[in-house]
Design a protein around this motif. Structure first.
Motif, PDB file in Angstrom:
ATOM      1  N   SER A  38     -23.536  17.255 -19.875  1.00 19.43           N
ATOM      2  CA  SER A  38     -22.830  17.585 -18.640  1.00 19.43           C
ATOM      3  C   SER A  38     -21.415  17.015 -18.713  1.00 19.43           C
ATOM      4  O   SER A  38     -21.153  16.021 -19.392  1.00 19.43           O
ATOM      5  CB  SER A  38     -23.576  17.045 -17.418  1.00 19.43           C
ATOM      6  OG  SER A  38     -23.678  15.640 -17.477  1.00 19.43           O
ATOM      7  N   ASP A 115     -22.938  12.993 -21.626  1.00 16.00           N
ATOM      8  CA  ASP A 115     -22.368  13.101 -20.284  1.00 16.00           C
ATOM      9  C   ASP A 115     -20.937  12.575 -20.313  1.00 16.00           C
ATOM     10  O   ASP A 115     -20.671  11.524 -20.905  1.00 16.00           O
ATOM     11  CB  ASP A 115     -23.201  12.296 -19.285  1.00 16.00           C
ATOM     12  CG  ASP A 115     -22.688  12.427 -17.869  1.00 16.00           C
ATOM     13  OD1 ASP A 115     -22.574  13.569 -17.376  1.00 16.00           O
ATOM     14  OD2 ASP A 115     -22.390  11.387 -17.248  1.00 16.00           O
ATOM     15  N   ARG A 117     -17.667  12.022 -17.576  1.00 11.66           N
ATOM     16  CA  ARG A 117     -17.157  12.063 -16.207  1.00 11.66           C
ATOM     17  C   ARG A 117     -15.693  11.648 -16.232  1.00 11.66           C
ATOM     18  O   ARG A 117     -15.384  10.521 -16.608  1.00 11.66           O
ATOM     19  CB  ARG A 117     -17.990  11.155 -15.309  1.00 11.66           C
ATOM     20  CG  ARG A 117     -19.437  11.620 -15.221  1.00 11.66           C
ATOM     21  CD  ARG A 117     -20.325  10.728 -14.366  1.00 11.66           C
ATOM     22  NE  ARG A 117     -20.374   9.318 -14.723  1.00 11.66           N
ATOM     23  CZ  ARG A 117     -21.121   8.794 -15.700  1.00 11.66           C
ATOM     24  NH1 ARG A 117     -21.859   9.572 -16.485  1.00 11.66           N
ATOM     25  NH2 ARG A 117     -21.120   7.497 -15.918  1.00 11.66           N
TER      26      ARG A 117
END
Length: 127
Positions: A38, A115, A117
């Protein structure tokens, strides 16, 4: 007062990854992500999986004529990295705008990203 900064010690895979980002290389960047990874950019919803991440990267990379990352600091805790950077965007009309960013990357050995972010406010770039 000097504005020069000392080089930041970053893992090789991280420097190579950001080199692909700065080249606006969608497929090269995507190759670093696990299939079920993600990625979240700013306040956007997280993109999950290669197709969604590719779509987000393609969109971002067409907004800008260029991107340049300058690492300010890298913290490595093993499977998690935090990268503080100044990101300079070159807009399609030729302006260059620098904004601060902090990115948290959860990864496996060798730099496979699970992941990512990206905490950034790109508002000044639009202005």
């Amino acid at each position: 007062m000097s504005t020069a900064t000392a080089p930041v010690d970053a893992p090789t895979w991280l420097s190579e990854f950001y080199s692909k980002v700065d080249q606006l290389d969608t497929e090269g960047v995507l190759a670093a992500f696990a299939a079920d990874a993600s990625m979240r950019y700013g306040s956007a919803e997280a993109a999950v999986g290669h197709d969604a991440i590719r779509g987000g990267l393609t969109y971002l990379f067409t907004l800008y004529a260029g991107i340049r990352h300058e690492f300010r600091a890298v913290w490595d805790t093993g499977s998690t990295l935090m990268v503080e950077a100044e990101v300079t965007y070159r807009t399609q009309d030729g302006r260059e705008v620098a904004v601060p960013a902090l990115t948290v990357i959860e990864h496996r050995d060798g730099g496979v990203i699970d992941d990512m972010r990206i905490f950034i406010d790109p508002t000044p770039v639009a202005g």
